[in-house]
Design a protein around this motif. Structure first.
Motif, PDB file in Angstrom:
ATOM      1  N   LEU A  28       0.816  -1.204   0.000  1.00  0.00           N
ATOM      2  CA  LEU A  28       0.000   0.000   0.000  1.00  0.00           C
ATOM      3  C   LEU A  28       0.857   1.264   0.000  1.00  0.00           C
ATOM      4  O   LEU A  28       0.556   2.233  -0.701  1.00  0.00           O
ATOM      5  CB  LEU A  28      -0.928   0.000   1.218  1.00  0.00           C
ATOM      6  N   ALA A  29       1.925   1.261   0.798  1.00  0.00           N
ATOM      7  CA  ALA A  29       2.822   2.420   0.820  1.00  0.00           C
ATOM      8  C   ALA A  29       3.455   2.620  -0.554  1.00  0.00           C
ATOM      9  O   ALA A  29       3.611   3.763  -1.027  1.00  0.00           O
ATOM     10  CB  ALA A  29       3.896   2.234   1.888  1.00  0.00           C
ATOM     11  N   GLY A  30       3.822   1.511  -1.213  1.00  0.00           N
ATOM     12  CA  GLY A  30       4.416   1.604  -2.545  1.00  0.00           C
ATOM     13  C   GLY A  30       3.440   2.144  -3.576  1.00  0.00           C
ATOM     14  O   GLY A  30       3.803   2.970  -4.425  1.00  0.00           O
ATOM     15  N   ILE A  53      -8.428  -1.643   5.901  1.00  0.00           N
ATOM     16  CA  ILE A  53      -7.721  -2.860   6.323  1.00  0.00           C
ATOM     17  C   ILE A  53      -7.141  -2.739   7.724  1.00  0.00           C
ATOM     18  O   ILE A  53      -7.278  -3.663   8.545  1.00  0.00           O
ATOM     19  CB  ILE A  53      -6.564  -3.174   5.340  1.00  0.00           C
ATOM     20  N   TYR A  54      -6.507  -1.614   8.008  1.00  0.00           N
ATOM     21  CA  TYR A  54      -5.688  -1.515   9.215  1.00  0.00           C
ATOM     22  C   TYR A  54      -6.266  -0.558  10.239  1.00  0.00           C
ATOM     23  O   TYR A  54      -7.190   0.218   9.958  1.00  0.00           O
ATOM     24  CB  TYR A  54      -4.260  -1.075   8.831  1.00  0.00           C
ATOM     25  N   ASP A  55      -5.681  -0.620  11.435  1.00  0.00           N
ATOM     26  CA  ASP A  55      -5.989   0.330  12.482  1.00  0.00           C
ATOM     27  C   ASP A  55      -5.736   1.748  11.958  1.00  0.00           C
ATOM     28  O   ASP A  55      -4.797   1.966  11.194  1.00  0.00           O
ATOM     29  CB  ASP A  55      -5.097   0.041  13.694  1.00  0.00           C
ATOM     30  N   PRO A  56      -6.576   2.720  12.340  1.00  0.00           N
ATOM     31  CA  PRO A  56      -6.408   4.080  11.793  1.00  0.00           C
ATOM     32  C   PRO A  56      -5.008   4.659  11.926  1.00  0.00           C
ATOM     33  O   PRO A  56      -4.518   5.321  11.002  1.00  0.00           O
ATOM     34  CB  PRO A  56      -7.424   4.903  12.607  1.00  0.00           C
ATOM     35  N   LEU A  57      -4.346   4.419  13.053  1.00  0.00           N
ATOM     36  CA  LEU A  57      -3.001   4.970  13.229  1.00  0.00           C
ATOM     37  C   LEU A  57      -2.029   4.365  12.226  1.00  0.00           C
ATOM     38  O   LEU A  57      -1.255   5.090  11.581  1.00  0.00           O
ATOM     39  CB  LEU A  57      -2.509   4.725  14.653  1.00  0.00           C
ATOM     40  N   LEU A  58      -2.068   3.031  12.072  1.00  0.00           N
ATOM     41  CA  LEU A  58      -1.180   2.377  11.114  1.00  0.00           C
ATOM     42  C   LEU A  58      -1.518   2.810   9.691  1.00  0.00           C
ATOM     43  O   LEU A  58      -0.615   3.079   8.883  1.00  0.00           O
ATOM     44  CB  LEU A  58      -1.292   0.858  11.240  1.00  0.00           C
ATOM     45  N   ALA A  59      -2.808   2.889   9.380  1.00  0.00           N
ATOM     46  CA  ALA A  59      -3.218   3.314   8.037  1.00  0.00           C
ATOM     47  C   ALA A  59      -2.740   4.733   7.752  1.00  0.00           C
ATOM     48  O   ALA A  59      -2.283   5.035   6.637  1.00  0.00           O
ATOM     49  CB  ALA A  59      -4.738   3.230   7.916  1.00  0.00           C
ATOM     50  N   VAL A 110      -8.508   8.200   5.751  1.00  0.00           N
ATOM     51  CA  VAL A 110      -8.293   6.962   6.507  1.00  0.00           C
ATOM     52  C   VAL A 110      -9.526   6.629   7.352  1.00  0.00           C
ATOM     53  O   VAL A 110      -9.976   5.481   7.394  1.00  0.00           O
ATOM     54  CB  VAL A 110      -7.038   7.091   7.399  1.00  0.00           C
ATOM     55  N   LEU A 111     -10.065   7.631   8.019  1.00  0.00           N
ATOM     56  CA  LEU A 111     -11.266   7.405   8.828  1.00  0.00           C
ATOM     57  C   LEU A 111     -12.460   7.026   7.966  1.00  0.00           C
ATOM     58  O   LEU A 111     -13.310   6.232   8.379  1.00  0.00           O
ATOM     59  CB  LEU A 111     -11.581   8.660   9.646  1.00  0.00           C
TER      60      LEU A 111
END
Length: 232
Positions: free
Chosen positions: A54-56, A79-85, A179-180
């Motif tokens: 995803l970062a790529g 997919i991920y926790d908001p902080l990680l996303a 993200v949220l």
């Protein structure tokens, strides 16, 4: 004036890199992978490699330009926790912005050397804090092209560290909202609709508030933002 050979080689290498990234980005986009649902499924299927993917993809969308970056942030939120996303989205975007910044600087260096008689950047006398502020304001305006700002900044005298800090500060609010929104889609449709409504309102209202003067900007900043939004 004569252009230094090493600068010519750097420009050629940067052009090859840009062409490769553009081709890859357009292929990914044309293949339909820039879709939150498809990215969510791919991220889950890749397991521990999902965040890197995803970062790529985020970095790729920033370099290519017309491809929407918010799709990746939404997928990360799904997919991920908001902080990680949020961290993944910011990391990918900053990586892509840094690449665009340095590709422009390396490709444009020989041209600028010739036009400006030895200077390696546009506006070499412009104070760093003014250039920093211009990038920050441009990042806060959602309708201004993310890629355009990155490439244009690489042609100025702005330092890399200041460019990245201004980019991070300016893109943080909307990245968090995207993200949220993704998390809301994954959890509850009502929450997704509420967050989506807020995003739409911000995207529509912020430029109009700037135009109306409700968001105070110095005259030089306003002229800069208007030029970016209406380059012709």
């Amino acid at each position: 004036m004569r252009i230094e050979p090493r600068h010519g080689k750097q420009a050629l290498l940067a052009l090859v890199m840009l062409a490769g990234l553009m081709a890859l980005g357009l292929w990914v986009y044309q293949a339909g992978w820039i879709d939150p649902v498809r990215l969510e499924r791919l991220g889950l299927r890749l397991g521990p490699w999902g965040p890197l993917m995803l970062a790529g993809v985020m970095a790729l969308t920033v370099v290519v330009g017309p491809i929407p970056t918010m799709v990746v942030s939404v997928a990360a939120g799904m997919i991920y926790d908001p902080l990680l996303a949020f961290v993944l989205s910011m990391t990918g975007a900053l990586t892509g912005a840094g690449l665009s910044f340095w590709i422009a600087r390396l490709v444009g260096r020989p041209v600028i050397e010739r036009l400006l008689h030895g200077h390696v950047a546009l506006f070499p006398e412009c104070p760093q804090h003014i250039l920093f502020s211009m990038v920050l304001v441009a990042r806060l305006i959602p309708v201004v092209s993310f890629a355009l700002i990155s490439y244009a900044s690489g042609l100025t005298a702005l330092s890399t560290s200041r460019f990245l800090v201004a980019t991070a500060l300016g893109m943080s609010p909307m990245t968090l909202i995207y993200v949220l929104a993704g998390k809301g889609i994954a959890i509850d449709s009502g929450w997704a609709m509420a967050v989506g409504a807020v995003v739409v309102c911000l995207l529509v209202a912020l430029p109009k508030m700037v135009d109306a003067g409700w968001v105070p900007l110095p005259a030089s900043w306003r002229a800069f933002v208007d030029h970016l939004r209406h380059p012709h």
